[in-house]
Design a protein around this motif. Structure first.
Motif, PDB file in Angstrom:
ATOM      1  N   CYS A 100       0.851  -1.182   0.000  1.00  0.00           N
ATOM      2  CA  CYS A 100       0.000   0.000   0.000  1.00  0.00           C
ATOM      3  C   CYS A 100       0.891   1.238   0.000  1.00  0.00           C
ATOM      4  CB  CYS A 100      -0.911  -0.020   1.227  1.00  0.00           C
ATOM      5  SG  CYS A 100      -2.035   1.395   1.306  1.00  0.00           S
ATOM      6  N   LYS A 101       0.511   2.246  -0.767  1.00  0.00           N
ATOM      7  CA  LYS A 101       1.322   3.454  -0.904  1.00  0.00           C
ATOM      8  C   LYS A 101       1.277   4.378   0.308  1.00  0.00           C
ATOM      9  CE  LYS A 101       1.389   3.824  -5.916  1.00  0.00           C
ATOM     10  NZ  LYS A 101       1.092   4.692  -7.056  1.00  0.00           N
ATOM     11  N   ILE A 112       2.953  -1.755 -16.222  1.00  0.00           N
ATOM     12  CA  ILE A 112       3.362  -0.776 -15.220  1.00  0.00           C
ATOM     13  C   ILE A 112       2.155  -0.489 -14.334  1.00  0.00           C
ATOM     14  CG2 ILE A 112       4.219   1.569 -14.840  1.00  0.00           C
ATOM     15  CD1 ILE A 112       5.499   1.305 -17.689  1.00  0.00           C
ATOM     16  N   LEU A 113       2.237  -0.923 -13.077  1.00  0.00           N
ATOM     17  CA  LEU A 113       1.123  -0.749 -12.152  1.00  0.00           C
ATOM     18  C   LEU A 113       1.259   0.582 -11.416  1.00  0.00           C
ATOM     19  CD1 LEU A 113       0.931  -4.319 -10.585  1.00  0.00           C
ATOM     20  CD2 LEU A 113      -0.119  -3.462 -12.695  1.00  0.00           C
ATOM     21  N   THR A 114       0.213   1.392 -11.503  1.00  0.00           N
ATOM     22  CA  THR A 114       0.217   2.655 -10.770  1.00  0.00           C
ATOM     23  C   THR A 114      -0.505   2.517  -9.441  1.00  0.00           C
ATOM     24  OG1 THR A 114      -1.780   3.401 -11.907  1.00  0.00           O
ATOM     25  CG2 THR A 114       0.355   4.031 -12.869  1.00  0.00           C
ATOM     26  N   VAL A 141      -5.942  -3.861  -9.880  1.00  0.00           N
ATOM     27  CA  VAL A 141      -4.785  -3.020 -10.173  1.00  0.00           C
ATOM     28  C   VAL A 141      -5.184  -1.960 -11.189  1.00  0.00           C
ATOM     29  CG1 VAL A 141      -3.043  -4.814  -9.737  1.00  0.00           C
ATOM     30  CG2 VAL A 141      -3.948  -4.521 -12.040  1.00  0.00           C
ATOM     31  N   ASP A 142      -4.388  -0.899 -11.241  1.00  0.00           N
ATOM     32  CA  ASP A 142      -4.474   0.089 -12.310  1.00  0.00           C
ATOM     33  C   ASP A 142      -3.178  -0.023 -13.098  1.00  0.00           C
ATOM     34  OD1 ASP A 142      -6.869   0.917 -11.202  1.00  0.00           O
ATOM     35  OD2 ASP A 142      -6.001   2.661 -10.196  1.00  0.00           O
ATOM     36  N   VAL A 143      -3.305  -0.137 -14.411  1.00  0.00           N
ATOM     37  CA  VAL A 143      -2.159  -0.310 -15.297  1.00  0.00           C
ATOM     38  C   VAL A 143      -1.969   0.970 -16.106  1.00  0.00           C
ATOM     39  CG1 VAL A 143      -1.163  -1.682 -17.167  1.00  0.00           C
ATOM     40  CG2 VAL A 143      -2.673  -2.785 -15.485  1.00  0.00           C
ATOM     41  N   LYS A 144      -0.778   1.546 -16.024  1.00  0.00           N
ATOM     42  CA  LYS A 144      -0.452   2.736 -16.822  1.00  0.00           C
ATOM     43  C   LYS A 144      -0.295   2.290 -18.267  1.00  0.00           C
ATOM     44  CE  LYS A 144       2.870   6.458 -17.304  1.00  0.00           C
ATOM     45  NZ  LYS A 144       4.060   7.102 -16.747  1.00  0.00           N
ATOM     46  N   VAL A 145      -1.197   2.797 -19.125  1.00  0.00           N
ATOM     47  CA  VAL A 145      -1.196   2.372 -20.524  1.00  0.00           C
ATOM     48  C   VAL A 145      -2.019   3.364 -21.341  1.00  0.00           C
ATOM     49  CG1 VAL A 145      -3.206   0.849 -20.263  1.00  0.00           C
ATOM     50  CG2 VAL A 145      -1.508   0.330 -22.011  1.00  0.00           C
ATOM     51  N   THR A 153      -7.854   9.823 -20.855  1.00  0.00           N
ATOM     52  CA  THR A 153      -7.776  11.266 -21.083  1.00  0.00           C
ATOM     53  C   THR A 153      -6.738  11.856 -20.139  1.00  0.00           C
ATOM     54  OG1 THR A 153      -9.515  11.744 -19.484  1.00  0.00           O
ATOM     55  CG2 THR A 153     -10.203  11.431 -21.774  1.00  0.00           C
ATOM     56  N   GLY A 154      -6.183  12.964 -20.531  1.00  0.00           N
ATOM     57  CA  GLY A 154      -5.215  13.649 -19.687  1.00  0.00           C
ATOM     58  C   GLY A 154      -3.868  12.955 -19.649  1.00  0.00           C
ATOM     59  N   SER A 155      -3.079  13.324 -18.662  1.00  0.00           N
ATOM     60  CA  SER A 155      -1.703  12.827 -18.604  1.00  0.00           C
ATOM     61  C   SER A 155      -1.554  11.532 -17.804  1.00  0.00           C
ATOM     62  CB  SER A 155      -0.795  13.897 -18.006  1.00  0.00           C
ATOM     63  OG  SER A 155      -1.243  14.224 -16.699  1.00  0.00           O
ATOM     64  N   SER A 156      -2.532  11.168 -16.997  1.00  0.00           N
ATOM     65  CA  SER A 156      -2.416   9.934 -16.206  1.00  0.00           C
ATOM     66  C   SER A 156      -3.384   8.876 -16.727  1.00  0.00           C
ATOM     67  CB  SER A 156      -2.669  10.222 -14.724  1.00  0.00           C
ATOM     68  OG  SER A 156      -3.967  10.751 -14.537  1.00  0.00           O
ATOM     69  N   ARG A 157      -3.086   8.371 -17.888  1.00  0.00           N
ATOM     70  CA  ARG A 157      -3.949   7.372 -18.532  1.00  0.00           C
ATOM     71  C   ARG A 157      -3.689   5.997 -17.929  1.00  0.00           C
ATOM     72  NH1 ARG A 157      -4.920   9.380 -24.509  1.00  0.00           N
ATOM     73  NH2 ARG A 157      -4.673  11.591 -24.113  1.00  0.00           N
ATOM     74  N   PHE A 158      -4.780   5.269 -17.667  1.00  0.00           N
ATOM     75  CA  PHE A 158      -4.648   3.938 -17.098  1.00  0.00           C
ATOM     76  C   PHE A 158      -5.883   3.108 -17.409  1.00  0.00           C
ATOM     77  CE2 PHE A 158      -6.893   6.325 -13.864  1.00  0.00           C
ATOM     78  CZ  PHE A 158      -7.830   5.438 -13.373  1.00  0.00           C
ATOM     79  N   ILE A 159      -5.758   1.816 -17.168  1.00  0.00           N
ATOM     80  CA  ILE A 159      -6.890   0.898 -17.224  1.00  0.00           C
ATOM     81  C   ILE A 159      -6.901   0.116 -15.915  1.00  0.00           C
ATOM     82  CG2 ILE A 159      -7.879  -1.143 -18.336  1.00  0.00           C
ATOM     83  CD1 ILE A 159      -6.881  -0.027 -21.002  1.00  0.00           C
ATOM     84  N   HIS A 160      -8.040   0.141 -15.252  1.00  0.00           N
ATOM     85  CA  HIS A 160      -8.251  -0.637 -14.029  1.00  0.00           C
ATOM     86  C   HIS A 160      -8.669  -2.048 -14.431  1.00  0.00           C
ATOM     87  CE1 HIS A 160     -10.042  -1.627 -10.044  1.00  0.00           C
ATOM     88  NE2 HIS A 160     -10.840  -2.361 -10.810  1.00  0.00           N
ATOM     89  N   LEU A 161      -8.097  -3.045 -13.759  1.00  0.00           N
ATOM     90  CA  LEU A 161      -8.470  -4.440 -13.977  1.00  0.00           C
ATOM     91  C   LEU A 161      -8.752  -5.104 -12.634  1.00  0.00           C
ATOM     92  CD1 LEU A 161      -5.661  -5.571 -16.468  1.00  0.00           C
ATOM     93  CD2 LEU A 161      -8.024  -4.929 -17.038  1.00  0.00           C
TER      94      LEU A 161
END
Length: 114
Positions: A2-3, A31-33, A60-64, A89-97
């Motif tokens: 955990c962050k 790349i997991l954010t 997870v959220d994957v930076k992609v 959209t924007g600069s922090s693009r990701f896909i949640h899985l």
């Protein structure tokens, strides 16, 4: 982990193996954010509160982005991920899985956008 610094890491081994299979199928790194979040941290960073999908160790959220996001989505459906959230959209693009079920997280399978 955990962050928030609590040192908790409760990722479920079978889910980690599923992610590894996805990575191998895509032939590229994931790349997991965001991965596991303790309930307290999740409540601070997500509208899902203390019981969000990341607190289960099965999300997870994957930076992609762009063509890699398209490829990830193709394989995510094939690999039976049941929760797919898309932010492209924007600069922090990701896909949640996640691979949660109706029993533990409401409507599944489902897709949403942020």
């Amino acid at each position: 982990m955990c962050k928030c610094g609590c040192d908790q890491c409760l990722m479920q081994q079978d889910f980690v193996e599923k992610l590894d299979d996805l990575r191998e199928s895509m032939a590229m790194p994931l790349i997991l954010t965001s991965a596991y979040r303790c309930p307290e941290h999740n409540e601070k960073v997500s509208s899902s509160g203390k019981h969000g999908s990341h607190t289960t160790g099965r999300a997870v959220d994957v930076k992609v982005s762009r063509k890699d996001a398209y490829l990830l989505l193709q394989f995510a459906f094939l690999k039976k991920f049941t929760g797919i959230g898309v932010n492209q959209t924007g600069s922090s693009r990701f896909i949640h899985l996640d691979d949660l079920t109706k029993l533990n997280r409401g409507i599944r399978p489902t897709v949403w956008s942020y």
